[in-house]
Design a protein around this motif. Structure first.
Motif, PDB file in Angstrom:
ATOM      1  N   THR A 102       0.869  -1.225   0.022  1.00  0.00           N
ATOM      2  CA  THR A 102      -0.020   0.033   0.106  1.00  0.00           C
ATOM      3  C   THR A 102       0.730   1.085   0.002  1.00  0.00           C
ATOM      4  O   THR A 102       1.914   1.119   0.629  1.00  0.00           O
ATOM      5  CB  THR A 102      -0.954   0.019   1.186  1.00  0.00           C
ATOM      6  N   GLN A 104       0.727   5.537   0.790  1.00  0.00           N
ATOM      7  CA  GLN A 104      -0.199   6.453   1.478  1.00  0.00           C
ATOM      8  C   GLN A 104       0.828   7.792   1.579  1.00  0.00           C
ATOM      9  O   GLN A 104       2.167   7.622   1.819  1.00  0.00           O
ATOM     10  CB  GLN A 104      -0.619   6.013   2.962  1.00  0.00           C
ATOM     11  N   PHE A 109      -4.581  13.407   0.219  1.00  0.00           N
ATOM     12  CA  PHE A 109      -4.861  12.950  -1.196  1.00  0.00           C
ATOM     13  C   PHE A 109      -4.799  11.895  -1.916  1.00  0.00           C
ATOM     14  O   PHE A 109      -4.070  10.920  -1.366  1.00  0.00           O
ATOM     15  CB  PHE A 109      -4.213  14.121  -2.162  1.00  0.00           C
ATOM     16  N   THR A 110      -5.761  11.403  -2.747  1.00  0.00           N
ATOM     17  CA  THR A 110      -5.682  10.097  -3.122  1.00  0.00           C
ATOM     18  C   THR A 110      -4.702   9.727  -4.174  1.00  0.00           C
ATOM     19  O   THR A 110      -3.973  10.732  -4.858  1.00  0.00           O
ATOM     20  CB  THR A 110      -6.947   9.619  -3.680  1.00  0.00           C
ATOM     21  N   ASN A 111      -4.134   8.399  -4.103  1.00  0.00           N
ATOM     22  CA  ASN A 111      -3.193   8.317  -5.278  1.00  0.00           C
ATOM     23  C   ASN A 111      -3.463   6.766  -5.733  1.00  0.00           C
ATOM     24  O   ASN A 111      -4.189   5.963  -4.998  1.00  0.00           O
ATOM     25  CB  ASN A 111      -1.649   8.521  -4.746  1.00  0.00           C
ATOM     26  N   THR A 112      -3.090   6.288  -6.906  1.00  0.00           N
ATOM     27  CA  THR A 112      -3.202   5.148  -7.561  1.00  0.00           C
ATOM     28  C   THR A 112      -1.674   4.515  -7.113  1.00  0.00           C
ATOM     29  O   THR A 112      -0.773   5.079  -7.183  1.00  0.00           O
ATOM     30  CB  THR A 112      -3.411   5.024  -8.771  1.00  0.00           C
ATOM     31  N   CYS A 113      -1.699   3.005  -7.005  1.00  0.00           N
ATOM     32  CA  CYS A 113      -0.488   2.499  -6.722  1.00  0.00           C
ATOM     33  C   CYS A 113      -0.366   1.289  -7.882  1.00  0.00           C
ATOM     34  O   CYS A 113      -1.223   0.595  -8.473  1.00  0.00           O
ATOM     35  CB  CYS A 113      -0.637   1.518  -5.344  1.00  0.00           C
ATOM     36  N   ASP A 128      -4.188  11.549  -7.763  1.00  0.00           N
ATOM     37  CA  ASP A 128      -5.398  11.093  -8.144  1.00  0.00           C
ATOM     38  C   ASP A 128      -5.577  11.508  -9.829  1.00  0.00           C
ATOM     39  O   ASP A 128      -5.517  12.545  -9.978  1.00  0.00           O
ATOM     40  CB  ASP A 128      -6.609  11.810  -7.250  1.00  0.00           C
TER      41      ASP A 128
END
Length: 335
Positions: A102, A104, A109-113, A128
């Motif tokens: 994961t 973080q 703010f959101t993010n993709t991995c 994002d």
């Protein structure tokens, strides 16, 4: 339009990962625009279980770093972690991080991995897609690798590379650094050095080590020669090593003793003579010049003595008792 954006984003991911996977140096050294990069100074790598060489992580691995530079809103903003030399216990489905890692940040703010498993385990977190936001200076990132997901390389250490960059063409590195993390259980393979007398005499035991070590001091000898060091080839044209020099022991090797003939010292001019030393032989074992002169004089004196004696003898044998004598040389008689 949305499909085109997905395609662009995917290409950016592939390009960025291809550029960084396998690199054991900070990205700031790789890119031409590295003057923009700042060093990340607080990278930490922790685990509640041992990180053992050649084995999977028994407990989660947590990689944390703070990026000192701000990044303006961009869907291609990326935070990146590479575990150099590690392999995935289970290959990810596509590039999904699910069930493995994961990513973080502390800004919320959101993010993709995305996870890439070959040749290193590398993870990329991107902003994002729908609503890119600014990444403020001092954003802290935490990448957590679940237990039993990463197999450590069989080595003494593992390099962990981290960076932030813009996945564009060419990529723009913002911040970067690396950290070597010690692994337990690694035993370096031993290598053997064999010593060859190469014409000399004596014996030396093989030397075994797994790291750079001073060579065993030479104990070979050779009459009329002095030892000058070692060489990887008998004729001295290979790599040379001084006596007791440090040797890497990264491979088995035979080292050949090297010899130099001891020059014969020419004797100084003979100093001894019959007059000064009372001997007829000089220090080089030869007749001295003074001795030869004396010997020559004695021979000449002996010849003179013989001549005088022979004349006296001839005179005596030609004188008769009555006073008459015969000259045998001229055959005349005298009264």
């Amino acid at each position: 339009m949305r499909n085109i954006q997905f395609l662009t984003r995917g290409l950016s991911l592939i390009f960025a990962s291809a550029l960084t996977i396998g690199a054991a140096v900070p990205l700031s050294i790789v890119h031409a625009d590295s003057a923009q990069a700042a060093a990340i100074t607080n990278l930490t790598v922790t685990s509640t279980g041992p990180l053992t060489a050649g084995q999977a992580n028994s407990a989660p691995i947590v990689v944390t770093f703070t990026a000192p530079s701000a990044m303006t809103a961009n869907v291609n903003n990326s935070a990146y972690v590479s575990l150099v030399g590690a392999t995935a216990v289970t290959a990810p489905s596509g590039s999904s991080c699910t069930g493995a890692v994961t990513a973080q940040n502390d800004q919320g703010f959101t993010n993709t991995c995305s996870l890439f498993a070959t040749p290193n385990v590398s993870t990329q977190a991107m902003g994002d897609f729908g609503s890119p936001v600014n990444w403020p200076a001092g954003t802290t990132w935490t990448f957590t690798y679940d237990a039993n997901t990463v197999t450590m390389p069989y080595a003494a250490t593992i390099n962990v590379n981290v960076s932030t960059f813009v996945a564009s063409s060419p990529p723009t590195t913002i911040d970067s650094t690396q950290l070597a993390v010690s692994l337990t259980g690694y035993v370096a393979p031993t290598k053997t050095v064999t010593f060859n007398a190469n014409g000399g005499e004596g014996s030396m035991a093989n030397q075994v080590a797994s790291a750079a070590t001073a060579l065993t001091t030479n104990s070979f000898s050779r009459s009329g020669y002095s030892f000058t060091g070692w060489n990887t080839l008998a004729n001295g044209t290979g790599t040379a090593f001084a006596d007791a020099a440090s040797f890497a022991f990264t491979a088995d090797q035979t080292l050949f003793a090297q010899w130099a003939a001891v020059p014969v010292t020419q004797p100084a001019a003979a100093q001894s003579s019959l007059a000064s030393t009372g001997t007829l032989i000089d220090s080089a074992g030869l007749w001295s010049s003074s001795t030869m002169m004396v010997a020559g004089g004695l021979v000449l004196l002996l010849l003179v003595q013989l001549r005088v004696r022979s004349l006296s003898y001839l005179h005596s044998i030609n004188n008769l008792p009555n006073g008459a004598w015969t000259n045998y040389l001229s055959s005349r008689r005298h009264n």
